[in-house]
Design a protein around this motif. Structure first.
Motif, PDB file in Angstrom:
ATOM      1  N   THR A  87      -2.943  -5.926  -8.085  1.00  0.00           N
ATOM      2  CA  THR A  87      -3.866  -5.697  -6.968  1.00  0.00           C
ATOM      3  C   THR A  87      -3.480  -4.423  -6.230  1.00  0.00           C
ATOM      4  N   ALA A  88      -2.193  -4.270  -5.965  1.00  0.00           N
ATOM      5  CA  ALA A  88      -1.716  -3.097  -5.230  1.00  0.00           C
ATOM      6  C   ALA A  88      -1.991  -1.812  -6.002  1.00  0.00           C
ATOM      7  N   LEU A  89      -1.714  -1.813  -7.298  1.00  0.00           N
ATOM      8  CA  LEU A  89      -1.928  -0.623  -8.123  1.00  0.00           C
ATOM      9  C   LEU A  89      -3.401  -0.220  -8.121  1.00  0.00           C
ATOM     10  N   LEU A  95       1.587   8.115  -7.993  1.00  0.00           N
ATOM     11  CA  LEU A  95       2.152   7.018  -8.779  1.00  0.00           C
ATOM     12  C   LEU A  95       3.471   7.424  -9.425  1.00  0.00           C
ATOM     13  N   ASN A  96       3.571   8.647  -9.903  1.00  0.00           N
ATOM     14  CA  ASN A  96       4.850   9.106 -10.466  1.00  0.00           C
ATOM     15  C   ASN A  96       5.957   8.994  -9.425  1.00  0.00           C
ATOM     16  N   GLN A  97       5.648   9.386  -8.186  1.00  0.00           N
ATOM     17  CA  GLN A  97       6.644   9.349  -7.120  1.00  0.00           C
ATOM     18  C   GLN A  97       6.957   7.923  -6.692  1.00  0.00           C
ATOM     19  N   VAL A  98       5.920   7.145  -6.456  1.00  0.00           N
ATOM     20  CA  VAL A  98       6.105   5.779  -5.942  1.00  0.00           C
ATOM     21  C   VAL A  98       6.840   4.911  -6.953  1.00  0.00           C
ATOM     22  N   LEU A  99       6.484   5.018  -8.209  1.00  0.00           N
ATOM     23  CA  LEU A  99       7.120   4.172  -9.220  1.00  0.00           C
ATOM     24  C   LEU A  99       8.525   4.646  -9.551  1.00  0.00           C
ATOM     25  N   ARG A 100       8.811   5.921  -9.341  1.00  0.00           N
ATOM     26  CA  ARG A 100      10.181   6.425  -9.474  1.00  0.00           C
ATOM     27  C   ARG A 100      11.040   5.926  -8.322  1.00  0.00           C
ATOM     28  N   ASP A 152      12.781   2.304  -8.109  1.00  0.00           N
ATOM     29  CA  ASP A 152      14.090   2.004  -8.686  1.00  0.00           C
ATOM     30  C   ASP A 152      15.232   2.141  -7.694  1.00  0.00           C
ATOM     31  N   VAL A 153      14.999   2.875  -6.596  1.00  0.00           N
ATOM     32  CA  VAL A 153      16.079   3.089  -5.634  1.00  0.00           C
ATOM     33  C   VAL A 153      15.861   2.321  -4.334  1.00  0.00           C
ATOM     34  N   ASN A 154      14.740   1.630  -4.223  1.00  0.00           N
ATOM     35  CA  ASN A 154      14.462   0.856  -3.012  1.00  0.00           C
ATOM     36  C   ASN A 154      15.104  -0.516  -3.070  1.00  0.00           C
ATOM     37  N   GLN A 156      -0.656   2.427   2.692  1.00  0.00           N
ATOM     38  CA  GLN A 156       0.727   2.099   3.028  1.00  0.00           C
ATOM     39  C   GLN A 156       1.073   0.666   2.623  1.00  0.00           C
ATOM     40  N   GLN A 157       0.164  -0.249   2.914  1.00  0.00           N
ATOM     41  CA  GLN A 157       0.387  -1.666   2.600  1.00  0.00           C
ATOM     42  C   GLN A 157       0.530  -1.883   1.094  1.00  0.00           C
ATOM     43  N   PHE A 158      -0.380  -1.311   0.334  1.00  0.00           N
ATOM     44  CA  PHE A 158      -0.368  -1.558  -1.106  1.00  0.00           C
ATOM     45  C   PHE A 158       0.719  -0.760  -1.817  1.00  0.00           C
ATOM     46  N   THR A 159       1.124   0.362  -1.249  1.00  0.00           N
ATOM     47  CA  THR A 159       2.267   1.084  -1.808  1.00  0.00           C
ATOM     48  C   THR A 159       3.529   0.240  -1.682  1.00  0.00           C
ATOM     49  N   ALA A 160       3.718  -0.347  -0.494  1.00  0.00           N
ATOM     50  CA  ALA A 160       4.880  -1.216  -0.290  1.00  0.00           C
ATOM     51  C   ALA A 160       4.838  -2.414  -1.227  1.00  0.00           C
ATOM     52  N   GLN A 161       3.655  -2.969  -1.440  1.00  0.00           N
ATOM     53  CA  GLN A 161       3.510  -4.121  -2.339  1.00  0.00           C
ATOM     54  C   GLN A 161       3.799  -3.727  -3.780  1.00  0.00           C
ATOM     55  N   LEU A 162       3.364  -2.531  -4.164  1.00  0.00           N
ATOM     56  CA  LEU A 162       3.616  -2.051  -5.519  1.00  0.00           C
ATOM     57  C   LEU A 162       5.102  -1.830  -5.770  1.00  0.00           C
ATOM     58  N   GLN A 163       5.828  -1.404  -4.735  1.00  0.00           N
ATOM     59  CA  GLN A 163       7.257  -1.131  -4.871  1.00  0.00           C
ATOM     60  C   GLN A 163       8.129  -2.361  -4.650  1.00  0.00           C
ATOM     61  N   SER A 164       7.539  -3.438  -4.167  1.00  0.00           N
ATOM     62  CA  SER A 164       8.312  -4.626  -3.810  1.00  0.00           C
ATOM     63  C   SER A 164       9.013  -5.225  -5.025  1.00  0.00           C
ATOM     64  N   LYS A 165      10.244  -5.637  -4.836  1.00  0.00           N
ATOM     65  CA  LYS A 165      11.001  -6.291  -5.899  1.00  0.00           C
ATOM     66  C   LYS A 165      10.681  -7.775  -5.990  1.00  0.00           C
ATOM     67  N   THR A 166       9.978  -8.307  -4.988  1.00  0.00           N
ATOM     68  CA  THR A 166       9.679  -9.736  -4.972  1.00  0.00           C
ATOM     69  C   THR A 166       8.211 -10.047  -5.232  1.00  0.00           C
ATOM     70  N   ALA A 167       7.349  -9.035  -5.226  1.00  0.00           N
ATOM     71  CA  ALA A 167       5.920  -9.268  -5.475  1.00  0.00           C
ATOM     72  C   ALA A 167       5.704  -9.707  -6.915  1.00  0.00           C
ATOM     73  N   SER A 168       4.728 -10.596  -7.110  1.00  0.00           N
ATOM     74  CA  SER A 168       4.394 -11.050  -8.450  1.00  0.00           C
ATOM     75  C   SER A 168       3.667  -9.949  -9.221  1.00  0.00           C
TER      76      SER A 168
END
Length: 258
Positions: free
Chosen positions: A120-122, A248-253, A256-258, A102-114
């Motif tokens: 790291t999240a991926l 990954l297909n779902q999370v990375l899609r 774009d809407v988060n 859950q933590q790393f999914t949120a980090q992967l989707q974050s618009k502000t993460a480097s």
């Protein structure tokens, strides 16, 4: 806190699900099933690093002296007693693979993460999904996921965890690319549809159901044990690869809407 950290340092082997080749197989299978959109976003994050390479990084980094890595062991497994479901027991205070996902999914989707944080999240997402498909990474809480269940495997001292994460795979005498090719031939659209689910609680339920059937009565394991269980190992590797891609297909899609 010092006591918790000390205990975590005593149990490093619990986190090595599938060994290097097992994780690489799941990453390689997943790579072939990614959407073009997910492929492009992954390349933006990790460049020409493959998912097979990325999949082993969270285990490799546990040798680092950085405090984060020294206390990262719980992020590789869950504990679910027999006849229980994950939602009934939840995570311990130090977290587990579910909270890590859950933590790393949120980090992967974050618009502000480097980019580095997303990398790291991926890598963790790929690794954790693989972990949750190794039946002994959904431990019963009594033997450190089979690490304390001592066996000999073809006369070599071992434990049940090691047999499942490494020895049955390595004894096939295949490189991870050869193993991936063999398993990939079994994957068609019907199998993808059957196995595709992005709900980690389903993966955990499957692992606990398998876990409770794989403890041998005889601690001396020879040809009969891999004969009985290598089919399950292969199925879990295939399922993990399909589900890494689907997740990954779902999370990375959704990114774009988060």
């Amino acid at each position: 806190m010092r006591i918790v950290l000390f205990l975590l340092l005593l149990t490093p082997s619990l986190a090595l699900a599938w060994g290097q080749n097992g994780h690489r197989i799941t990453g390689a299978i997943a790579s072939s099933l990614l959407s073009s959109e997910a492929q492009a976003k992954i390349e933006d994050i990790i460049g020409n690093e493959s998912l097979a390479e990325a999949s082993t990084w969270p285990d490799f980094m546990r040798s680092s002296n950085d405090p984060f890595w020294r206390k990262s062991s719980p992020l590789h497994y869950v504990t679910v007693p027999p006849h229980k479901h994950y939602h009934e027991v939840g995570a311990p205070p130090q977290g587990d693979a579910m909270t890590g996902l859950q933590q790393f999914t949120a980090q992967l989707q974050s618009k502000t993460a480097s980019r580095e944080e997303k990398a790291t999240a991926l890598r963790f997402v790929v690794h954790i999904i693989g972990d949750l498909h190794q039946p002994l990474h959904a431990g019963n809480g009594t033997d450190r996921g089979g690490n304390d269940f001592k066996v000999s495997y073809f006369s070599e001292p071992s434990n049940l965890h090691r047999v499942w994460d490494t020895q049955m795979i390595e004894s096939q005498n295949l490189s991870y690319t050869e193993y991936t090719q063999f398993l990939s031939r079994k994957i068609d659209n019907t199998l993808i549809q059957e196995y595709t689910t992005t709900n980690p609680e389903i993966w955990i339920d499957e692992s606990t159901a398998i876990r409770d059937t794989i403890y041998p009565e005889n601690d001396k394991l020879y040809y009969e044990y891999p004969y009985q269980h290598i089919g399950t190992v292969n199925e879990r590797l295939i399922q993990a690869g399909i589900r890494i891609a689907a997740y990954l297909n779902q999370v990375l899609r959704e990114q774009d809407v988060n």
